[in-house]
Design a protein around this motif. Structure first.
Motif, PDB file in Angstrom:
ATOM      1  N   PHE A  79       0.535  -0.774  -0.070  1.00  0.00           N
ATOM      2  CA  PHE A  79       0.110   0.135   0.053  1.00  0.00           C
ATOM      3  C   PHE A  79       0.918   1.350  -0.206  1.00  0.00           C
ATOM      4  CE2 PHE A  79      -3.686  -2.676   1.423  1.00  0.00           C
ATOM      5  CZ  PHE A  79      -3.975  -2.325   0.828  1.00  0.00           C
ATOM      6  N   TYR A  80       1.598   0.911   0.588  1.00  0.00           N
ATOM      7  CA  TYR A  80       2.720   2.212   0.393  1.00  0.00           C
ATOM      8  C   TYR A  80       3.030   2.736  -0.881  1.00  0.00           C
ATOM      9  CZ  TYR A  80       6.761   5.346   1.810  1.00  0.00           C
ATOM     10  OH  TYR A  80       7.340   6.778   2.191  1.00  0.00           O
TER      11      TYR A  80
ATOM     12  N   ARG B 104      -4.805  -0.944 -20.125  1.00  0.00           N
ATOM     13  CA  ARG B 104      -4.793  -1.722 -21.163  1.00  0.00           C
ATOM     14  C   ARG B 104      -6.433  -1.435 -21.790  1.00  0.00           C
ATOM     15  NH1 ARG B 104      -4.159  -8.607 -20.164  1.00  0.00           N
ATOM     16  NH2 ARG B 104      -4.404  -9.042 -22.211  1.00  0.00           N
ATOM     17  N   ALA B 105      -6.790  -1.857 -20.489  1.00  0.00           N
ATOM     18  CA  ALA B 105      -8.883  -1.571 -21.263  1.00  0.00           C
ATOM     19  C   ALA B 105      -8.648  -0.613 -22.467  1.00  0.00           C
ATOM     20  CB  ALA B 105      -9.464  -1.156 -20.285  1.00  0.00           C
TER      21      ALA B 105
ATOM     22  N   MET C  94      -0.909   1.042  -9.195  1.00  0.00           N
ATOM     23  CA  MET C  94      -0.372   0.783 -10.344  1.00  0.00           C
ATOM     24  C   MET C  94      -1.289  -0.811 -10.834  1.00  0.00           C
ATOM     25  SD  MET C  94       3.443   1.347  -9.375  1.00  0.00           S
ATOM     26  CE  MET C  94       4.010   0.341  -8.335  1.00  0.00           C
ATOM     27  N   LEU C  95      -1.785  -1.101 -10.545  1.00  0.00           N
ATOM     28  CA  LEU C  95      -2.319  -2.076 -10.955  1.00  0.00           C
ATOM     29  C   LEU C  95      -3.638  -1.597 -11.650  1.00  0.00           C
ATOM     30  CD1 LEU C  95      -2.006  -5.450  -8.938  1.00  0.00           C
ATOM     31  CD2 LEU C  95      -1.087  -5.329 -10.937  1.00  0.00           C
ATOM     32  N   GLY C  96      -4.127  -0.704 -11.107  1.00  0.00           N
ATOM     33  CA  GLY C  96      -5.741  -0.310 -11.194  1.00  0.00           C
ATOM     34  C   GLY C  96      -5.067   0.263 -13.081  1.00  0.00           C
TER      35      GLY C  96
END
Length: 159
Positions: A19-20, A34-35, A26-28
Protein backbone atom coordinates in the motif's frame (compact mmCIF):
# COMPACT_ATOMS: atom_id res chain seq x y z
CA UNK A 1 5.94 -16.34 20.00
CA UNK A 2 5.17 -18.86 17.51
CA UNK A 3 5.62 -18.94 13.73
CA UNK A 4 2.04 -18.01 13.04
CA UNK A 5 2.54 -14.70 14.78
CA UNK A 6 5.64 -13.90 12.75
CA UNK A 7 3.94 -14.97 9.51
CA UNK A 8 1.05 -12.63 10.34
CA UNK A 9 3.45 -9.79 11.15
CA UNK A 10 5.37 -10.42 7.88
CA UNK A 11 2.10 -10.44 5.99
CA UNK A 12 1.02 -7.13 7.55
CA UNK A 13 4.41 -5.59 6.73
CA UNK A 14 4.18 -6.87 3.18
CA UNK A 15 0.64 -5.46 2.81
CA UNK A 16 1.83 -2.18 4.26
CA UNK A 17 4.72 -1.98 1.81
CA UNK A 18 2.35 -2.81 -1.06
CA UNK A 19 0.00 0.00 0.00
CA UNK A 20 2.88 2.35 0.69
CA UNK A 21 4.27 1.74 -2.81
CA UNK A 22 0.76 2.24 -4.22
CA UNK A 23 0.78 -1.11 -5.98
CA UNK A 24 -3.05 -1.41 -6.13
CA UNK A 25 -3.17 2.00 -7.87
CA UNK A 26 -0.49 0.95 -10.30
CA UNK A 27 -2.37 -2.29 -10.99
CA UNK A 28 -5.60 -0.35 -11.50
CA UNK A 29 -3.84 2.18 -13.68
CA UNK A 30 -2.22 -0.61 -15.70
CA UNK A 31 -5.56 -2.36 -16.10
CA UNK A 32 -7.22 0.95 -17.07
CA UNK A 33 -4.49 1.61 -19.66
CA UNK A 34 -4.88 -1.88 -21.03
CA UNK A 35 -8.68 -1.46 -21.18
CA UNK A 36 -8.18 1.87 -22.98
CA UNK A 37 -5.80 0.24 -25.49
CA UNK A 38 -8.31 -2.55 -26.08
CA UNK A 39 -11.09 0.03 -26.48
CA UNK A 40 -8.95 2.00 -29.00
CA UNK A 41 -8.15 -1.20 -30.89
CA UNK A 42 -11.85 -2.10 -30.96
CA UNK A 43 -12.69 1.39 -32.21
CA UNK A 44 -9.99 1.12 -34.88
CA UNK A 45 -11.31 -2.31 -35.89
CA UNK A 46 -14.87 -0.89 -36.10
CA UNK A 47 -13.62 2.02 -38.21
CA UNK A 48 -11.70 -0.33 -40.50
CA UNK A 49 -14.75 -2.59 -40.81
CA UNK A 50 -16.91 0.41 -41.80
CA UNK A 51 -14.32 1.48 -44.38
CA UNK A 52 -14.19 -2.07 -45.73
CA UNK A 53 -17.98 -2.13 -45.96
CA UNK A 54 -17.95 1.21 -47.79
CA UNK A 55 -15.27 -0.04 -50.18
CA UNK A 56 -17.20 -3.25 -50.73
CA UNK A 57 -20.39 -1.31 -51.45
CA UNK A 58 -18.50 1.00 -53.83
CA UNK A 59 -16.90 -1.92 -55.67
CA UNK A 60 -20.24 -3.70 -55.92
CA UNK A 61 -21.79 -0.54 -57.32
CA UNK A 62 -18.93 -0.16 -59.81
CA UNK A 63 -19.24 -3.84 -60.75
CA UNK A 64 -22.98 -3.40 -61.38
CA UNK A 65 -22.28 -0.29 -63.46
CA UNK A 66 -19.61 -2.16 -65.44
CA UNK A 67 -21.98 -5.09 -65.99
CA UNK A 68 -24.70 -2.70 -67.16
CA UNK A 69 -22.26 -0.90 -69.45
CA UNK A 70 -21.07 -4.25 -70.85
CA UNK A 71 -24.69 -5.29 -71.43
CA UNK A 72 -25.37 -1.95 -73.17
CA UNK A 73 -22.30 -2.39 -75.35
CA UNK A 74 -23.38 -5.94 -76.18
CA UNK A 75 -26.90 -4.77 -77.06
CA UNK A 76 -25.50 -1.99 -79.24
CA UNK A 77 -23.19 -4.46 -80.98
CA UNK A 78 -26.11 -6.84 -81.58
CA UNK A 79 -28.22 -4.00 -83.02
CA UNK A 80 -25.33 -2.86 -85.23
CA UNK A 81 -24.69 -6.42 -86.39
CA UNK A 82 -28.39 -6.79 -87.22
CA UNK A 83 -28.30 -3.57 -89.21
CA UNK A 84 -25.17 -4.69 -91.06
CA UNK A 85 -26.82 -8.02 -91.88
CA UNK A 86 -29.95 -6.23 -93.10
CA UNK A 87 -27.89 -3.86 -95.22
CA UNK A 88 -25.85 -6.74 -96.63
CA UNK A 89 -29.02 -8.66 -97.48
CA UNK A 90 -30.53 -5.58 -99.12
CA UNK A 91 -27.36 -4.92 -101.12
CA UNK A 92 -27.22 -8.57 -102.15
CA UNK A 93 -30.85 -8.50 -103.24
CA UNK A 94 -30.27 -5.26 -105.17
CA UNK A 95 -27.17 -6.74 -106.82
CA UNK A 96 -29.04 -9.91 -107.78
CA UNK A 97 -31.94 -7.84 -109.14
CA UNK A 98 -29.58 -5.68 -111.22
CA UNK A 99 -27.71 -8.72 -112.51
CA UNK A 100 -31.02 -10.45 -113.33
CA UNK A 101 -32.30 -7.38 -115.18
CA UNK A 102 -29.02 -7.09 -117.08
CA UNK A 103 -29.15 -10.79 -118.00
CA UNK A 104 -32.76 -10.41 -119.11
CA UNK A 105 -31.77 -7.44 -121.26
CA UNK A 106 -28.92 -9.40 -122.82
CA UNK A 107 -31.23 -12.36 -123.43
CA UNK A 108 -33.84 -10.06 -125.00
CA UNK A 109 -31.19 -8.44 -127.18
CA UNK A 110 -29.88 -11.85 -128.23
CA UNK A 111 -33.44 -12.96 -129.06
CA UNK A 112 -34.02 -9.84 -131.14
CA UNK A 113 -30.72 -10.31 -132.96
CA UNK A 114 -31.52 -13.99 -133.55
CA UNK A 115 -34.96 -13.10 -134.93
CA UNK A 116 -33.41 -10.47 -137.20
CA UNK A 117 -30.78 -12.92 -138.41
CA UNK A 118 -33.48 -15.54 -139.07
CA UNK A 119 -35.56 -12.96 -140.95
CA UNK A 120 -32.56 -11.82 -142.92
CA UNK A 121 -31.67 -15.40 -143.76
CA UNK A 122 -35.29 -16.13 -144.68
CA UNK A 123 -35.38 -13.06 -146.91
CA UNK A 124 -32.09 -14.02 -148.53
CA UNK A 125 -33.30 -17.60 -149.07
CA UNK A 126 -36.68 -16.41 -150.38
CA UNK A 127 -35.02 -13.93 -152.71
CA UNK A 128 -32.64 -16.57 -153.99
CA UNK A 129 -35.48 -19.09 -154.42
CA UNK A 130 -37.59 -16.50 -156.22
CA UNK A 131 -34.69 -15.56 -158.46
CA UNK A 132 -34.01 -19.19 -159.31
CA UNK A 133 -37.69 -19.87 -159.94
CA UNK A 134 -38.08 -16.76 -162.06
CA UNK A 135 -34.89 -17.46 -163.93
CA UNK A 136 -36.34 -20.74 -165.11
CA UNK A 137 -39.72 -19.39 -166.04
CA UNK A 138 -39.16 -15.79 -167.11
CA UNK A 139 -36.81 -14.28 -169.62
CA UNK A 140 -33.85 -12.30 -168.31
CA UNK A 141 -35.14 -8.73 -168.90
CA UNK A 142 -38.55 -9.32 -167.33
CA UNK A 143 -36.94 -11.33 -164.54
CA UNK A 144 -34.53 -8.55 -163.63
CA UNK A 145 -37.37 -6.00 -163.37
CA UNK A 146 -39.51 -8.38 -161.35
CA UNK A 147 -36.57 -9.20 -159.11
CA UNK A 148 -35.79 -5.55 -158.36
CA UNK A 149 -39.44 -4.79 -157.61
CA UNK A 150 -39.73 -7.77 -155.29
CA UNK A 151 -36.55 -6.87 -153.42
CA UNK A 152 -37.81 -3.32 -152.89
CA UNK A 153 -41.15 -4.58 -151.62
CA UNK A 154 -39.58 -7.02 -149.20
CA UNK A 155 -37.12 -4.45 -147.89
CA UNK A 156 -39.85 -1.85 -147.42
CA UNK A 157 -41.91 -4.37 -145.38
CA UNK A 158 -38.96 -5.28 -143.15
CA UNK A 159 -38.13 -1.71 -142.31
Amino acid sequence: MDATFWATVALLIFIGIVFYMKVPGMLGKSLDERAERIRAELEEARRLREEAQQLLAEYQRKRKEAEKEAADILDAAKREAGQLVSEAQQKTEDYVARRTALAEQKIGQAEREAVQEVRASAVDIAVEAARALLARKVDSATGAKLFETSVRDVKSKLN
